[in-house]
Design a protein around this motif. Structure first.
Motif, short mmCIF file in Angstrom:
data_model
loop_
_atom_site.label_atom_id
_atom_site.label_comp_id
_atom_site.label_asym_id
_atom_site.label_seq_id
_atom_site.Cartn_x
_atom_site.Cartn_y
_atom_site.Cartn_z
N ALA A 102 0.83 -1.21 0.00
CA ALA A 102 0.00 0.00 0.00
C ALA A 102 0.86 1.26 0.00
CB ALA A 102 -0.93 -0.01 1.21
N LEU A 103 1.89 1.28 0.83
CA LEU A 103 2.77 2.46 0.87
C LEU A 103 3.51 2.64 -0.44
CD1 LEU A 103 4.34 2.31 4.46
CD2 LEU A 103 2.66 3.94 3.60
N LYS A 111 -3.71 4.29 -7.03
CA LYS A 111 -4.80 4.24 -6.05
C LYS A 111 -4.80 2.89 -5.32
CE LYS A 111 -7.69 5.47 -9.28
NZ LYS A 111 -8.92 5.87 -10.03
N VAL A 112 -5.03 2.95 -4.01
CA VAL A 112 -5.04 1.76 -3.16
C VAL A 112 -6.47 1.46 -2.72
CG1 VAL A 112 -4.24 0.76 -0.97
CG2 VAL A 112 -2.70 2.23 -2.31
N GLY A 113 -6.86 0.19 -2.85
CA GLY A 113 -8.11 -0.28 -2.30
C GLY A 113 -7.82 -1.25 -1.16
N HIS A 114 -8.41 -1.00 0.00
CA HIS A 114 -8.13 -1.83 1.18
C HIS A 114 -9.32 -2.75 1.46
CE1 HIS A 114 -7.00 -2.13 5.73
NE2 HIS A 114 -6.73 -3.23 5.07
N ILE A 115 -9.13 -4.01 1.20
CA ILE A 115 -10.15 -5.03 1.48
C ILE A 115 -10.06 -5.40 2.96
CG2 ILE A 115 -10.90 -7.39 0.96
CD1 ILE A 115 -9.56 -6.98 -1.82
N ARG A 135 -4.02 0.32 10.30
CA ARG A 135 -4.23 1.76 10.45
C ARG A 135 -3.49 2.52 9.35
NH1 ARG A 135 -4.01 3.33 16.90
NH2 ARG A 135 -4.98 1.42 17.73
N VAL A 136 -2.26 2.12 9.09
CA VAL A 136 -1.46 2.77 8.04
C VAL A 136 -2.12 2.58 6.67
CG1 VAL A 136 0.74 2.68 6.80
CG2 VAL A 136 0.71 2.63 9.30
N ILE A 137 -2.57 1.35 6.38
CA ILE A 137 -3.18 1.08 5.07
C ILE A 137 -4.41 1.95 4.86
CG2 ILE A 137 -4.29 -0.66 3.63
CD1 ILE A 137 -2.56 -2.77 5.18
N ASP A 138 -5.26 2.07 5.86
CA ASP A 138 -6.46 2.89 5.71
C ASP A 138 -6.10 4.35 5.40
OD1 ASP A 138 -8.34 0.87 5.99
OD2 ASP A 138 -8.45 1.08 8.18
N GLN A 139 -5.03 4.85 5.99
CA GLN A 139 -4.63 6.24 5.76
C GLN A 139 -4.33 6.51 4.29
OE1 GLN A 139 -4.60 8.87 7.78
NE2 GLN A 139 -5.30 7.72 9.58
N VAL A 140 -3.77 5.54 3.59
CA VAL A 140 -3.34 5.79 2.21
C VAL A 140 -4.31 5.21 1.18
CG1 VAL A 140 -0.93 5.88 2.91
CG2 VAL A 140 -1.87 3.71 2.11
N SER A 141 -5.46 4.71 1.61
CA SER A 141 -6.39 4.04 0.70
C SER A 141 -7.40 5.02 0.10
CB SER A 141 -7.14 2.92 1.42
OG SER A 141 -6.25 1.89 1.78
N GLU A 142 -7.54 4.95 -1.22
CA GLU A 142 -8.56 5.72 -1.92
C GLU A 142 -9.95 5.13 -1.66
OE1 GLU A 142 -9.76 8.80 -4.66
OE2 GLU A 142 -7.85 8.40 -3.66
N LYS A 143 -10.01 3.78 -1.60
CA LYS A 143 -11.24 3.07 -1.30
C LYS A 143 -11.01 2.14 -0.12
CE LYS A 143 -14.52 3.91 -4.54
NZ LYS A 143 -15.91 4.27 -4.23
N SER A 151 -17.40 -1.65 11.19
CA SER A 151 -16.07 -1.23 10.72
C SER A 151 -16.17 0.09 9.95
CB SER A 151 -15.41 -2.33 9.88
OG SER A 151 -16.25 -2.81 8.87
N LYS A 152 -17.28 0.29 9.22
CA LYS A 152 -17.49 1.60 8.58
C LYS A 152 -17.60 2.70 9.64
CE LYS A 152 -20.74 4.29 5.79
NZ LYS A 152 -22.01 4.29 5.00
N ALA A 153 -18.36 2.44 10.70
CA ALA A 153 -18.53 3.43 11.77
C ALA A 153 -17.19 3.78 12.41
CB ALA A 153 -19.51 2.91 12.82
N THR A 154 -16.33 2.80 12.55
CA THR A 154 -15.00 3.05 13.10
C THR A 154 -14.23 4.01 12.22
OG1 THR A 154 -14.89 0.88 14.15
CG2 THR A 154 -12.79 1.96 13.69
N LEU A 155 -14.28 3.80 10.91
CA LEU A 155 -13.57 4.69 9.98
C LEU A 155 -14.15 6.10 10.01
CD1 LEU A 155 -13.27 2.15 7.03
CD2 LEU A 155 -11.37 3.03 8.40
N LEU A 156 -15.46 6.21 10.06
CA LEU A 156 -16.07 7.54 10.13
C LEU A 156 -15.67 8.26 11.42
CD1 LEU A 156 -19.67 6.71 8.83
CD2 LEU A 156 -17.86 7.96 7.61
#
Length: 356
Positions: A102-103, A111-115, A135-143, A151-156
């Motif tokens: 991802a980095l 663009k990075v997609g995080h499954i 946590r790092v992967i989510d920071q750099v992910s476009e999707k 898990s969506k609520a956590t990201l929000l």
């Protein structure tokens, strides 16, 4: 449009193989990229899903450190991007392979997609290094492909824009459905354990190696001997794990210790078990499909949906806590409970989201 789907470990290929198959089915130009972080276990999995790597970095060496893996993966993608252009790189979960890929992609403007985005234990060091990686992967992910609404609520809550998040379900349920449709699970299970009741055990997490694992195993042995029920335990290849397991379960006539099994065999064992005791993440998601209760032998879990759904308990790593949880598991009846992690269509949702 071209997508690269990355994997390097056994859990990753289980969770991305159906994404790759769906991309091919929908006519998307897709490369299946293997880093080879866990060589033997990854190679075992390819035949199950009928897939092969389009690109294999083959980074595995004996006694490599996390920093070794990170460096080799970043360097591997640096070289790959000189040869091939990608619109998207998809990574899965929280491995060092996923974080480094991802980095490297982000740094090249891909663009990075995080499954399986948005999972959190709340403790940066437990599990280690997985909590940091995701946590790092989510920071750099476009999707961010969140498996559940939680898990969506956590990201929000962490401040990510909702437009970057899609709730898809977990791709491991897609993988389970593939195996159920393509294999005779009862036949596979009988090759390992013929008849009688048993509970399934998997233990391997880095943070549990040592006294924690010994505590867990003492509880498993005490329960098996007290209730006269077998425990079936495919023992991880890690020599530290094997030393602890074989010393703690030595002489236990109810313990059936096997070599690691492939995904089909593990799914078959899960389907036939009374319940499962594990420190694995994936099995927490898979067990509810078959109505099985999970004793989570960890201090934290990034999958609270399991506990909230009634399909599991966070038992900790002390002997008494694990033992008490096993008695709860023994009495469990699933009733009308449904698997909270997905419906088997996550892979299609993921691919179609980037085809728009």
């Amino acid at each position: 449009m071209r997508i690269g789907i990355v994997f390097g470990t056994r859990p990753e290929i289980i969770k991305v193989a159906t994404v790759y198959l769906k991309a091919k089915e929908l006519g998307v130009d897709t490369d299946f990229i293997c880093t080879g972080q866990h060589r033997e276990m990854v190679d075992m999995m390819k035949g199950i899903f009928g897939v092969e790597s389009d690109i294999d970095m083959n980074i595995m060496t004996a006694n490599q450190t996390l920093n070794d893996v990170m460096y080799k993966v970043v360097h591997g993608f640096e070289e790959l991007f000189k040869e091939r252009k990608y619109d998207w790189i998809f990574v899965q979960g929280d491995t060092t392979t996923a974080m480094a890929a991802a980095l490297a992609s982000f740094n090249k403007g891909v663009k990075v997609g995080h499954i399986e985005a948005g999972l959190r234990s709340g403790d940066l060091y437990d599990p280690f290094p997985e909590e940091m990686n995701r946590r790092v992967i989510d920071q750099v992910s476009e999707k961010m492909f969140a498996p559940t609404e939680k898990s969506k609520a956590t990201l929000l809550k962490e401040g990510f824009d909702e437009s970057r998040i899609l709730v898809t379900g977990n791709t491991v349920i897609d993988a389970q459905m593939y195996v159920v449709e393509h294999f005779d699970l009862d036949k596979e299970r009988k090759r390992i354990f013929e008849d009688g009741d048993y509970f399934l055990v998997t233990l391997h997490r880095r943070e549990n190696i040592g006294e924690r694992m010994r505590n867990i195993l003492k509880a498993l042995r005490k329960f098996a001997e007290s209730e006269k029920i077998h425990l079936v335990f495919p023992v991880h290849k890690n020599p530290k794990v094997r030393e602890i397991v074989y010393s703690e379960l030595d002489g236990c006539k109810y313990a059936k210790l096997t070599e690691p099994v492939d995904y089909v065999q593990l799914t078959a064992l899960l389907k036939g078990a009374k319940f499962v005791a594990t420190d694995s993440g994936g099995i927490q998601e898979e067990a509810p499909t078959f109505g099985k209760f999970v004793v989570v032998c960890r201090e934290t879990t990034e999958r609270p949906e399991l506990i909230e759904s009634g399909f599991g308990v966070l038992a900790g790593t002390q002997t008494d806590g694990v033992l008490n949880a096993m008695y709860k598991a023994f009495e469990f009846q699933p009733g009308e409970l449904k698997n909270p992690f997905g419906d088997g269509h996550a892979s299609e949702r993921i691919i179609r989201s980037v085809m728009k």
